[in-house]
Every structure is written in C-alpha cells, then in structure tokens.
Design a protein around this motif. Structure first.
Motif, PDB file in Angstrom:
ATOM      1  N   MET A 158      39.152 -39.595  42.732  1.00 39.29           N
ATOM      2  CA  MET A 158      39.789 -41.024  43.214  1.00 39.29           C
ATOM      3  C   MET A 158      38.812 -41.382  44.513  1.00 39.29           C
ATOM      4  O   MET A 158      38.764 -40.525  45.203  1.00 39.29           O
TER       5      MET A 158
ATOM      6  N   GLU B  73      39.366 -47.451  45.816  1.00 42.94           N
ATOM      7  CA  GLU B  73      40.026 -47.777  44.557  1.00 42.94           C
ATOM      8  C   GLU B  73      41.835 -47.608  44.942  1.00 42.94           C
ATOM      9  O   GLU B  73      42.403 -48.313  44.435  1.00 42.94           O
ATOM     10  N   PHE B  74      41.811 -46.638  45.911  1.00 44.75           N
ATOM     11  CA  PHE B  74      43.084 -46.178  46.333  1.00 44.75           C
ATOM     12  C   PHE B  74      43.710 -47.589  46.959  1.00 44.75           C
ATOM     13  O   PHE B  74      44.810 -48.132  46.933  1.00 44.75           O
TER      14      PHE B  74
ATOM     15  N   GLU C  42      47.547 -37.823  47.364  1.00 45.62           N
ATOM     16  CA  GLU C  42      47.603 -38.015  45.983  1.00 45.62           C
ATOM     17  C   GLU C  42      46.107 -37.912  45.370  1.00 45.62           C
ATOM     18  O   GLU C  42      46.189 -37.188  44.012  1.00 45.62           O
TER      19      GLU C  42
ATOM     20  N   GLY D 141      42.698 -50.626  46.725  1.00 48.53           N
ATOM     21  CA  GLY D 141      42.647 -51.877  45.762  1.00 48.53           C
ATOM     22  C   GLY D 141      43.884 -51.872  45.024  1.00 48.53           C
ATOM     23  O   GLY D 141      44.544 -52.858  44.535  1.00 48.53           O
ATOM     24  N   ASP D 142      44.566 -50.595  44.752  1.00 49.96           N
ATOM     25  CA  ASP D 142      45.749 -50.602  44.058  1.00 49.96           C
ATOM     26  C   ASP D 142      46.812 -51.123  45.117  1.00 49.96           C
ATOM     27  O   ASP D 142      48.018 -51.138  44.413  1.00 49.96           O
ATOM     28  N   ARG D 143      46.682 -50.982  46.338  1.00 50.31           N
ATOM     29  CA  ARG D 143      47.793 -51.245  47.117  1.00 50.31           C
ATOM     30  C   ARG D 143      47.608 -52.663  47.985  1.00 50.31           C
ATOM     31  O   ARG D 143      47.745 -52.912  49.142  1.00 50.31           O
ATOM     32  N   THR D 144      46.795 -53.415  47.270  1.00 48.67           N
ATOM     33  CA  THR D 144      46.445 -54.809  48.084  1.00 48.67           C
ATOM     34  C   THR D 144      47.714 -55.637  48.391  1.00 48.67           C
ATOM     35  O   THR D 144      47.555 -56.170  49.577  1.00 48.67           O
TER      36      THR D 144
END
Length: 341
Positions: free
Chosen positions: A1, A5-6, A60, A8-11
């Motif tokens: 991970m 990316e992390f 995570e 981007g998932d929480r934009t």
C-alpha cells in the motif's frame, strides 16, 4: 500500500477538511479574531488531521501487509480468517466477517471436492485390481499355449496391461507416499522386469536390446521405476521401424546414477523437444500413431518429482531418442524429497 493510494481513497475527507478549515477561518475573521490567531488555530487543526492520517495509514498498511504475507505463505489460503486477528475498525470488522462467511463456504466446497476425488481415486484403484485378475489369467493361458494366434493375443494383452498400469499410477500420483519403498536396488532388476512385461511385443518386433553397467545401484522405489521404464520402452517400440535396437545403460555421476534408455527410432523434432513432457502432448509422431496418448512421459516426469528423481530427453530427428533418469545414490535424499511433497 502506498501513501498516495491511501490519500486517493480519502479524497472526500481531505476536501471536507479543507472546506471546513476555510469556513472556520472566514467565520473567525468575521468575529474580529486576528488573522495570526486564526492561522495558528488552522495550523493546529491540520497538524492533528495530518497526525491522525499518518497513524491510520501506518495501521492499515501494517494490517494488510500481514494479511498478504500470511496468505502467500499458507498452503490453504482460504483458511486465513482462522488465524488472522480481527481488525480494529468498524468497517474492517464487517469486511472480516463477510470474508469469514465466504471462506467457510469455500472450505466446505473444497472438502466436498476432496472427498469426491478420494472416492473416485479409490474406485479407479479397485477397478484396476479387479481388471488385472482376468487379464493375468488370459495372459497365462496364452503363454501356456503359444500358438501363432495366441502370441498375437498376448501382445494385445501386454498393451492393455500397460495402459491399465498407466491409469493406476496416474491415480496414485498425488499421494505416492502411500505406496512407495525407498531402498537400494540394482538397475538390472528394474530393467529386466520392464522388458519381461512386454516380452512378446519385443519378440514379435525383433527388437535388439543392448545393456551396459546395469549392476550399478541407486536408491528409489523399484516398482515405480519399473513402471517408468516400461513407459519409455513403450514409446521406443512405437517409433522404431527397421533393425530396431534399444540400448539401456547406467553410470554414476557424482551423487546420482544416470539410467539411459536410447533407441534408434525416428527421433523427435527439435521444435517439439520442449513440450514432450507436457500432459497430452503427442507431437507429429503421435499423430501418425493412434496408440499415442501423450501421457506416458508426463506421468514419468511427475513421478520423478515425487521420488526425488529427475528425467530429461535428448533426440536428433531421424537418428535417435535418448531418455535419461537421474536417480539419487543416497537413500536419505530420496526419502526426504518424498516427504517434502
């Protein structure tokens, strides 16, 4: 991970924090709060948010790294929920519960499939033994009365016996440890039994057999090696025409014995050499011979893996084909290899 990316998932969460911070700054300014004090408040806000984001990412990433490492190392990955700890987050717990339900269903299906496969394998083995009884009786009758017609029948019976043996060893291939005895044997004993099993076919074809160094000893299962030799000799019989000759010789090389079977048949095309041990591959020669199934060499290769041996082939088109078995000399090497399967 990756952290990118992390985030981007929480934009949405990041944009919400920025919007809320701007609204707070405008509100405080409208109330007459100094810009410096408002900015300090916002810096504190974003510091706390950044620290929480970093902690969440670390937690995570650690969890999913542990999850993937565990799955890769497991022999049965569908049982991962039995040993993996439950996540701390509410969302993670729900995913874990859903995964556990699906994995349990998968485990039941796998267990059912294994039971069916085991039952089918037992049925095949029992069928082989039942068929061999009348087949052996028929062979004895033909050997006692060796008329011209009986000799032709005996040749066909030998072919049937060889194919039945192939079915039996194919069914046992997944669990060889249930039917093997590793001990020191001479190559001569295995070669003699393999030739004797198809002696009528050799006689009718007028095959000349030359041997050399078969008094050499190695450690393996004599019955399984005899079966593999019989498969290789069968291939040689199929593809030899004029003045058929098979040379079988053994020699030591470091910690192994090389058992070499060479014939003067039509050979194998260079373009096909890399596939002759593949399951079901018959090649251009096999298409001309209806007896070819493409299973003999495949089974030999798989059995060699199980018994700590190796097998390879060499050939020149139109001249010869040579199959080489590499058999351990030390008994312990073979036993350890089998137990690792």
């Amino acid at each position: 991970m990756k952290f990118r990316e992390f985030l981007g998932d929480r934009t949405g969460v990041v944009l919400l924090q920025l919007g809320a911070a701007w609204a707070l700054f405008v509100f405080l300014t409208a109330l007459g709060v100094q810009s410096r004090e408002a900015a300090l408040l916002l810096i504190t806000w974003f510091g706390i948010f950044a620290a929480w984001t970093g902690f969440s990412f670390y937690r995570e990433k650690k969890y999913f790294t542990e999850l993937m490492d565990t799955v890769r190392e497991m022999e049965k990955p569908w049982l991962v929920t039995e040993i993996l700890k439950v996540p701390d987050t509410f969302e993670g717990k729900k995913y874990w519960e859903a995964m556990r339900i699906s994995m349990k269903a998968m485990e039941e299906q796998v267990s059912e499939a294994e039971q069916k496969q085991r039952a089918y394998r037992e049925y095949v083995e029992n069928w082989v033994h039942q068929v061999k009884l009348p087949l052996t009786a028929a062979q004895l009758v033909c050997e006692n009365e060796k008329s011209r017609e009986n000799r032709r029948i005996l040749k066909s019976l030998e072919n049937i016996d060889r194919e039945i043996e192939q079915v039996l060893y194919m069914s046992r291939m997944e669990n060889p440890e249930q039917d093997y005895i590793i001990r020191r044997i001479t190559m001569e004993s295995c070669v003699a039994r393999a030739v004797a099993a198809d002696q009528e076919t050799f006689r009718q074809r007028g095959v000349k057999i030359e041997t050399e160094g078969l008094e050499t000893e190695a450690c393996t299962d004599s019955k399984w090696l005899t079966f593999m030799l019989r498969q290789v000799l069968s291939n040689s019989l199929k593809y030899m025409e004029e003045s058929p000759c098979i040379k079988v010789r053994a020699r030591r090389k470091e910690n192994t014995v090389l058992l070499i079977v060479e014939d003067n048949g039509c050979g194998i095309r260079e373009s096909e050499m890399g596939r002759i041990f593949n399951k079901g591959f018959t090649g251009s020669n096999g298409r001309k011979n209806r007896e070819s199934t493409g299973m003999g060499l495949y089974i030999c290769r798989e059995l060699c893996k199980k018994l700590g041996m190796a097998v390879r082939a060499e050939s020149v088109w139109g001249e010869y084909t040579r199959v080489v078995f590499e058999i351990p000399i030390a008994e312990q090497a073979s036993v350890m290899s089998v137990h690792k399967v």
